[in-house]
Design a protein around this motif. Structure first.
Motif, PDB file in Angstrom:
ATOM      1  N   ILE A 193       0.885  -1.183   0.000  1.00 18.00           N
ATOM      2  CA  ILE A 193       0.000   0.000   0.000  1.00 18.00           C
ATOM      3  C   ILE A 193       0.918   1.228   0.000  1.00 18.00           C
ATOM      4  O   ILE A 193       1.686   1.435   0.948  1.00 18.00           O
ATOM      5  CB  ILE A 193      -0.912  -0.002   1.253  1.00 18.00           C
ATOM      6  N   ASP A 240       0.241   4.589  -0.031  1.00 14.64           N
ATOM      7  CA  ASP A 240      -0.122   5.772   0.751  1.00 14.64           C
ATOM      8  C   ASP A 240       0.058   5.513   2.255  1.00 14.64           C
ATOM      9  O   ASP A 240      -0.425   4.522   2.796  1.00 14.64           O
ATOM     10  CB  ASP A 240      -1.587   6.151   0.467  1.00 14.64           C
ATOM     11  N   GLU A 241       0.737   6.443   2.950  1.00 13.15           N
ATOM     12  CA  GLU A 241       1.061   6.256   4.371  1.00 13.15           C
ATOM     13  C   GLU A 241      -0.185   6.173   5.248  1.00 13.15           C
ATOM     14  O   GLU A 241      -0.288   5.321   6.133  1.00 13.15           O
ATOM     15  CB  GLU A 241       1.955   7.421   4.826  1.00 13.15           C
ATOM     16  N   GLU A 242      -1.171   7.052   5.006  1.00 15.80           N
ATOM     17  CA  GLU A 242      -2.394   7.049   5.817  1.00 15.80           C
ATOM     18  C   GLU A 242      -3.166   5.738   5.645  1.00 15.80           C
ATOM     19  O   GLU A 242      -3.677   5.173   6.599  1.00 15.80           O
ATOM     20  CB  GLU A 242      -3.290   8.245   5.441  1.00 15.80           C
ATOM     21  N   GLU A 243      -3.218   5.265   4.384  1.00 18.86           N
ATOM     22  CA  GLU A 243      -3.921   3.992   4.124  1.00 18.86           C
ATOM     23  C   GLU A 243      -3.224   2.833   4.818  1.00 18.86           C
ATOM     24  O   GLU A 243      -3.866   1.916   5.311  1.00 18.86           O
ATOM     25  CB  GLU A 243      -3.983   3.725   2.611  1.00 18.86           C
ATOM     26  N   ARG A 244      -1.886   2.876   4.845  1.00 19.55           N
ATOM     27  CA  ARG A 244      -1.124   1.796   5.514  1.00 19.55           C
ATOM     28  C   ARG A 244      -1.487   1.750   6.994  1.00 19.55           C
ATOM     29  O   ARG A 244      -1.667   0.689   7.575  1.00 19.55           O
ATOM     30  CB  ARG A 244       0.390   2.035   5.373  1.00 19.55           C
ATOM     31  N   LYS A 245      -1.577   2.956   7.602  1.00 19.81           N
ATOM     32  CA  LYS A 245      -1.905   3.018   9.037  1.00 19.81           C
ATOM     33  C   LYS A 245      -3.308   2.459   9.293  1.00 19.81           C
ATOM     34  O   LYS A 245      -3.532   1.712  10.247  1.00 19.81           O
ATOM     35  CB  LYS A 245      -1.810   4.464   9.540  1.00 19.81           C
ATOM     36  N   ARG A 246      -4.261   2.844   8.422  1.00 19.59           N
ATOM     37  CA  ARG A 246      -5.647   2.349   8.593  1.00 19.59           C
ATOM     38  C   ARG A 246      -5.693   0.828   8.461  1.00 19.59           C
ATOM     39  O   ARG A 246      -6.370   0.135   9.219  1.00 19.59           O
ATOM     40  CB  ARG A 246      -6.572   3.000   7.553  1.00 19.59           C
ATOM     41  N   SER A 247      -4.956   0.308   7.451  1.00 20.39           N
ATOM     42  CA  SER A 247      -4.939  -1.135   7.206  1.00 20.39           C
ATOM     43  C   SER A 247      -4.342  -1.873   8.409  1.00 20.39           C
ATOM     44  O   SER A 247      -4.850  -2.909   8.842  1.00 20.39           O
ATOM     45  CB  SER A 247      -4.122  -1.430   5.941  1.00 20.39           C
ATOM     46  N   SER A 287      -6.904  -1.956  11.273  1.00 22.57           N
ATOM     47  CA  SER A 287      -7.996  -2.925  11.062  1.00 22.57           C
ATOM     48  C   SER A 287      -7.499  -4.365  11.250  1.00 22.57           C
ATOM     49  O   SER A 287      -8.209  -5.219  11.771  1.00 22.57           O
ATOM     50  CB  SER A 287      -8.616  -2.755   9.666  1.00 22.57           C
TER      51      SER A 287
END
Length: 602
Positions: A585, A587-594, A597
């Protein structure tokens, strides 16, 4: 019959291809003034670069009026599928063993296959001119190996030859002679002529060739009767179907090439042109009363990787073949001749699960595709887990390491941390010989660490053993990675300032994109950095502030090293000219969200 079919088997680097070179020179295949070079059989760029045989090949030589078909086989455990199928063409095997190293894991694997097929063995102890060699001890070890593999009385009574392939001599004793005549005479004496069973035509396809003029060519050995040009045959396939087809042309092997013939008798190896839709393992049988031969069985794969299209921001910049259709067609084509490979569709139309024998097996496939102009993304190699009697089981391998004595403790420490158990520890000359049983997962990334810990002195080899209960978590990479914050071109100013954070995989002036791995962090945990920042230029100058950037050279990693380095949330972008590691992934923000979860699910 004036034919002998012999396969040369050995552990990697014990000298098979060099021996084939000497046989070709001994039988005057080349004119006296002709340049032939070394490693004549390793004619593929990848084989020459890596110094290993990947594809088995056969040549034919004429010696004292007898035609000898010689089959050179790979020595690496990852290409065992290649060895298993070509041994069906032979009546005897030359087992080549290094006079210092003795029988190694792959020696055991290929010898076991040869003995099961009831082939007559000739043992050749090579490199007797090396320091520290111990030919007599090695001979005893080979006999013990034969005994442990349940060899028959006749197989245990094997003839032994000693010599040096590099210096071009082999003799039935340790006395040096002029050339390899004693070994050639031994092949005629000990290897039986092909048996000629009664019955109609039978020929198993054990290999395939390709010509841009003739299309796909079936290669195999005629087991029964004979095959003729323009003859009608029945192609018996593994799924039980049978197709009537016609043989257009026939070729037999002669020296390094092929010669067209009208008829081939049982016992000889030939190439058949004109047959369509065949696979390795199919039987060419009589048109009226067809009988199929048993299908070639190949050991199961032990590892898989996710292959997908290149979906990075640099998509399509470098390669010719970039779509999922290109990728799928190429992988399916590879399974036709690479028996140990499997390709499975996933939920996504853009990615495929590819099963193989090991990291080298899959790495050679990726490297070959890269050179052909393909762009793809590959994920972290995963071992194949099975449920046996309700228990979660994983593949285990036998690992053999030869290392100078002062490094033995470091090797033992590295392997035991990865859940390996030591089975044997013995001294061979100045080297320490260590044998372990280790989960296949523990081998991923081990080679690089071991070479670093032993100053490059360790020689390691491994082969699949069996499925056993799951060993629990194995520690992975200790350090995190440095990730590019945004797309752009790296600057010397920025990399110089970031050097105390870690070491880099990129040089100044290289194009990077957001989410790409550009280096290794000095500490655990990933760090997002900006390698593209330029120096602010003003009219003000202060003495001492304009020191030249002093940047360490980038770390160069091979494809296999990248495959061993990446973690589950990372992947490798492979294009004809570049190998880049990146986060799955970007994008840094998406990595954190993933990650959040995944923690919540756990």
């Amino acid at each position: 019959m004036n034919i002998r079919n012999i396969a040369i088997i050995a552990h990697v680097d014990h000298g098979k291809t060099t021996l084939v070179d000497k046989i070709l020179h001994q039988t005057n295949v080349f004119r006296a003034n002709q340049e032939s070079g070394d490693l004549i059989m390793d004619n593929n760029d990848l084989e020459r670069e890596r110094g290993i045989t990947i594809l088995s090949k056969n040549v034919s030589v004429d010696y004292k009026g007898v035609k000898i078909n010689v089959i050179d086989t790979p020595g690496h455990a990852d290409f065992g599928g290649e060895v298993e199928r070509v041994l069906k063409m032979a009546d005897g095997v030359i087992l080549l063993v290094d006079a210092f190293e003795g029988p190694m894991p792959q020696t055991r694997f290929v010898l076991q296959k040869a003995l099961q097929l009831n082939l007559k063995p000739i043992v050749v102890i090579n490199k007797v001119d090396k320091e520290n060699c111990r030919p007599d001890e090695v001979h005893d070890a080979v006999f013990e190996l034969f005994f442990n593999l349940d060899a028959t009385e006749d197989q245990l009574n094997f003839p032994t030859f000693y010599g040096s392939g590099k210096n071009g001599w082999f003799n039935s004793s340790l006395t040096k002679c002029d050339d390899i005549t004693p070994l050639m005479d031994g092949i005629l004496e000990y290897v039986p002529a092909p048996k000629m069973p009664e019955g109609n035509l039978q020929m198993q396809i054990t290999s395939l060739d390709y010509s841009s003029f003739l299309g796909r060519i079936a290669v195999g050995r005629v087991t029964r009767s004979f095959i003729e040009e323009n003859q009608w045959i029945t192609l018996m396939q593994a799924d039980g179907s049978a197709k009537k087809q016609k043989v257009r042309e026939l070729y037999v092997f002669e020296a390094l090439g092929k010669r067209k013939v009208s008829k081939v008798e049982a016992g000889d190896i030939c190439a058949v042109v004109g047959i369509e839709d065949f696979n390795i393992g199919d039987t060419i049988a009589d048109a009226e009363a067809p009988e199929a031969l048993p299908v070639i069985s190949v050991d199961e794969p032990t590892m898989n990787m996710l292959f997908g299209i290149n979906n990075s921001p640099f998509f399509g910049k470098d390669g010719k073949f970039v779509t999922s259709r290109h990728l799928r067609d190429r992988l399916v084509k590879e399974t036709e001749k690479n028996l140990a490979l499997r390709v499975v569709d996933t939920d996504s139309a853009d990615s495929f699960l590819v099963y193989g024998r090991g990291i080298l097996h899959l790495g050679v496939l990726i490297e070959t595709m890269r050179r052909e102009g393909y762009e793809l993304t590959v994920g972290q190699p995963q071992v194949i887990v099975k449920s046996i009697d309700g228990k979660k089981c994983e593949p285990y391998e036998t690992l053999v390491v030869d290392v100078p004595q002062e490094f033995a403790s470091k090797v033992i420490d590295l392997v035991t941390r990865r859940k390996g158990e030591m089975l044997i520890m013995e001294t061979k000359g100045e080297m320490q010989h260590l044998e372990f049983e280790i989960p296949s997962r523990g081998l991923i990334g081990l080679r690089t660490q071991m070479l670093t810990a032993t100053a490059g002195e360790a020689v390691m080899a491994h082969r699949f053993n069996d499925y056993k209960p799951w060993k629990g978590a194995i520690p992975g990479r200790n350090n995190g990675v440095l990730i590019a914050k945004e797309a752009g071109s790296t600057t010397a100013y920025s990399l110089d300032k970031l050097q105390d954070r870690g070491s880099f995989f990129v040089d100044p002036g290289e194009e990077v994109y957001k989410g790409m791995i550009i280096g290794e962090n000095n500490k655990p945990g990933d760090l997002v950095v900006n390698p593209n920042e330029g120096k602010k230029l003003t009219n003000m100058r202060a003495s001492g502030s304009d020191g030249a950037a002093n940047i360490a050279p980038k770390i160069l990693m091979t494809l296999e090293e990248c495959m061993e380095y990446i973690q589950h949330d990372e992947c490798i972008e492979v294009t004809p000219n570049f190998i880049r590691m990146r986060k799955a992934i970007l994008d840094e923000e998406e990595r954190k969200r993933s990650a959040k979860s995944l923690k919540a699910e756990a």
